[in-house]
Scaffold this motif. Structure first.
Motif, short mmCIF file in Angstrom:
data_model
loop_
_atom_site.label_atom_id
_atom_site.label_comp_id
_atom_site.label_asym_id
_atom_site.label_seq_id
_atom_site.Cartn_x
_atom_site.Cartn_y
_atom_site.Cartn_z
N ARG A 1 5.61 7.80 6.29
CA ARG A 1 6.23 8.49 5.17
C ARG A 1 7.55 8.61 5.24
N GLY A 2 8.15 8.69 6.39
CA GLY A 2 9.46 8.97 6.52
C GLY A 2 10.30 7.42 6.20
N ILE A 3 9.69 6.39 6.04
CA ILE A 3 10.28 5.18 5.75
C ILE A 3 9.95 4.43 4.28
N MET A 4 9.03 5.29 3.68
CA MET A 4 8.52 4.74 2.46
C MET A 4 9.63 4.47 1.28
N PHE B 1 1.02 -1.16 -0.11
CA PHE B 1 0.05 0.02 0.07
C PHE B 1 0.74 1.12 -0.17
N THR B 2 2.01 1.16 0.79
CA THR B 2 2.89 2.58 0.40
C THR B 2 3.50 2.90 -1.00
N THR B 3 3.66 1.56 -1.88
CA THR B 3 3.90 1.87 -3.16
C THR B 3 2.75 2.91 -3.77
N THR B 4 1.33 2.25 -3.75
CA THR B 4 0.34 3.13 -4.02
C THR B 4 0.30 4.34 -3.70
N PHE B 5 0.49 4.45 -2.31
CA PHE B 5 0.44 5.86 -1.89
C PHE B 5 1.32 6.90 -2.00
N ASN B 6 2.62 6.24 -2.30
CA ASN B 6 3.73 6.93 -2.71
C ASN B 6 3.67 7.66 -4.01
N HIS B 7 3.27 6.70 -5.07
CA HIS B 7 3.26 7.00 -6.35
C HIS B 7 2.01 7.87 -6.72
N PHE B 8 0.96 8.03 -5.83
CA PHE B 8 -0.06 8.56 -5.99
C PHE B 8 0.02 10.04 -5.90
N TYR B 9 0.70 10.38 -4.67
CA TYR B 9 0.91 11.87 -4.29
C TYR B 9 2.16 12.47 -5.06
N ILE B 10 3.17 11.43 -5.34
CA ILE B 10 4.35 12.00 -5.84
C ILE B 10 4.97 13.15 -5.16
N ARG B 11 5.11 12.95 -3.94
CA ARG B 11 5.85 13.92 -3.02
C ARG B 11 7.35 13.50 -3.03
N PHE C 1 -8.95 2.31 1.46
CA PHE C 1 -7.86 3.24 1.01
C PHE C 1 -7.82 3.41 -0.41
N PHE C 2 -8.45 2.58 -1.33
CA PHE C 2 -8.64 2.75 -2.57
C PHE C 2 -9.56 3.68 -3.11
N GLN C 3 -10.46 4.13 -2.32
CA GLN C 3 -11.37 5.13 -2.29
C GLN C 3 -10.67 6.69 -2.07
N HIS C 4 -10.15 6.60 -1.27
CA HIS C 4 -9.19 7.68 -0.77
C HIS C 4 -7.88 7.37 -0.13
N PRO C 5 -6.81 7.31 -0.95
CA PRO C 5 -5.37 6.79 -0.32
C PRO C 5 -5.07 7.72 0.58
N TYR C 6 -4.63 7.34 1.99
CA TYR C 6 -4.11 8.27 3.08
C TYR C 6 -3.37 7.46 3.93
N LEU C 7 -2.56 8.19 4.85
CA LEU C 7 -1.89 7.59 5.94
C LEU C 7 -2.64 7.72 7.38
N GLU C 8 -3.07 6.88 7.81
CA GLU C 8 -3.56 7.21 9.13
C GLU C 8 -2.86 8.03 10.01
N LYS C 9 -3.21 9.01 10.82
CA LYS C 9 -2.62 10.01 11.69
C LYS C 9 -1.47 10.87 11.19
N GLU C 10 -1.34 10.62 9.91
CA GLU C 10 -0.35 11.24 9.28
C GLU C 10 -0.57 12.27 8.15
N ILE C 11 -1.24 11.64 6.91
CA ILE C 11 -1.53 12.34 5.75
C ILE C 11 -3.00 11.91 5.59
N ASN C 12 -3.81 12.99 5.44
CA ASN C 12 -5.49 12.81 4.94
C ASN C 12 -5.69 13.03 3.86
N TYR C 13 -6.39 12.17 2.94
CA TYR C 13 -6.74 12.49 1.91
C TYR C 13 -7.88 13.56 1.59
#
Length: 412
Positions: free
Chosen positions: A218-221, A31-41, A263-275
């Motif tokens: 997000r610091g370890i992705m 899931f971190t792969t999907t999140f990381n490349h969805f936001y491209i930060r 997650f697929f409806q709105h990719p997020y990291l709980e307590k870190e980054i909200n969609y």
């Protein structure tokens, strides 16, 4: 680019073609792969630099083995330049990762005595036994004993919500991967692989002793591709095909089961980054044409969409303690001419209380309020009462948290 680098490096670390395919499949499912490349930060950039560093090391190592000393020295110089540029131009707590990984590369590359020591079974046994107390201190602290036991009983538990790398790597769905990652140091024999795996393991340990304030998912992705790859290096050593595919099946099952809810409806990291569904900004010209725009979201985002907010509602700026102590308050400054705070980036005037908000709403017929995207507490209860009594909800957008949804309200 990252995927091709991962593929190339995996061909150097892993032996079997099927293991490479299964590793790439697992990486794609994570899931971190999907999140990381969805936001491209910037975390994608960290991942790119780490992969480039490993790729570069493999290239440099092959040059020295072939006797191309001039090219070898040139690449070493360029590698040092890369580290300096990354350190001073990327910034952030994670900017040290390339420097640390490079240090480990050079350390393990030059320290032949260290590897000779590990070849001796008695010495290896002493090292492992010596690290057991340290391992217990770091991972099995009193507050984590319950988590460890519950994890062993339920290794396929749902997505974790605890922040910290002890939780992330040794609780629930990452437990199997962490187990194989740790044991990879016992199976590696090839010198190039040994240097990479030991260096990555060293970086892994550095993360565990880092400040708790930066122990975030997000610091370890950036680390996850090589973490998965090294774990598969150990899995590849399983000789029984039945056990091998059973481990792969359980691994994929645990990863799929580890996705955050919806997650697929709105990719997020709980307590870190909200969609946040920013399509609201695309709809503002449709609903708010010729209207005064008030927002409780970041006013600077409006500029990205060619829009401009007239007012930024944030009642926290009426709290002197918050203004003095919260880093978020630094995004605005007090303006003498306006006699109030102004958002520094967008130059948007800030509404600090419900009285000013009510006055603005009553003086103007056409008013649009764009809410969401920032903490709920940044707009106090009195201001929300003013909005609810004077504004009509036009449209709400998706988010993993209800209060965080972007919403458009209108009056007039």
């Amino acid at each position: 680019v990252n995927f091709f680098l991962i593929y190339f490096i995996s061909k150097k670390i892993l032996i079997r073609k099927r293991t490479i395919i299964l590793f790439l499949l697992t990486y794609a499912l994570f899931f971190t792969t999907t999140f990381n490349h969805f936001y491209i930060r910037m975390y994608v950039i960290y991942e790119l630099f780490m992969l480039l560093l490993i790729f570069w090391f493999l290239f440099i190592n092959s040059l020295k083995m072939k006797g191309n000393l001039f090219t070898f020295k040139l690449n070493i110089f360029l590698l040092i330049v890369l580290n300096i540029l990354f350190r001073f131009f990327i910034g952030g707590a994670e900017s040290n990762i390339i420097n640390v990984l490079t240090f480990f590369f050079f350390f393990f590359k030059s320290n032949h005595h260290f590897f000779k020591l590990l070849k001796n079974k008695k010495s290896l046994f002493i090292i492992i036994v010596g690290f057991v107390p340290l391992f217990l201190i770091i991972f099995f602290q009193k507050e984590n004993i319950y988590l460890l036991i519950s994890n062993l009983l339920n290794p396929f538990g749902k997505y974790l919500t605890n922040i910290g790398y002890v939780s992330y790597f040794f609780e629930n769905f990452n437990f199997f991967l962490s187990f194989f990652f740790i044991f990879s140091v016992l199976f590696v024999r090839d010198n190039s692989k040994k240097i990479i795996i030991y260096s990555v393991a060293g970086l892994f340990c550095i993360h565990f002793i880092s400040s708790p304030t930066i122990q975030l998912i997000r610091g370890i992705m950036y680390f996850m591709p090589i973490f998965l790859m090294v774990s598969f290096f150990s899995i590849e050593k399983i000789r029984s095909k039945k056990i091998y595919f059973l481990v792969i099946f359980l691994l994929i099952l645990s990863i799929v089961n580890g996705y955050p809810p919806n997650f697929f409806q709105h990719p997020y990291l709980e307590k870190e980054i909200n969609y946040v569904d920013n399509r609201a900004f695309e709809d503002i010209p449709l609903y708010c044409n010729n209207s005064i725009i008030i927002t409780s979201s970041r006013p600077g985002i409006f500029l990205t969409y060619g829009l401009e907010a007239d007012f930024y509602l944030n009642t926290k700026y009426s709290n002197e303690t918050w203004v003095k102590n919260d880093p978020e308050s630094l995004l605005a400054h007090f303006d003498e001419e306006y006699s109030g705070f102004i958002d520094t980036y967008s130059k948007t005037r800030i509404i600090e209380n419900s009285f000013d908000l009510k006055e603005i709403i009553l003086k103007n017929k056409g008013i649009c309020f764009i809410g969401g995207g920032l903490p709920y507490s940044w707009v106090d209860g009195d201001s929300r009462k003013v909005l609810n009594s004077n504004m009509k909800l036009i449209k709400r957008y998706e988010s993993n948290l209800d209060y965080n949804r972007m919403s458009i309200y209108k009056r007039g």
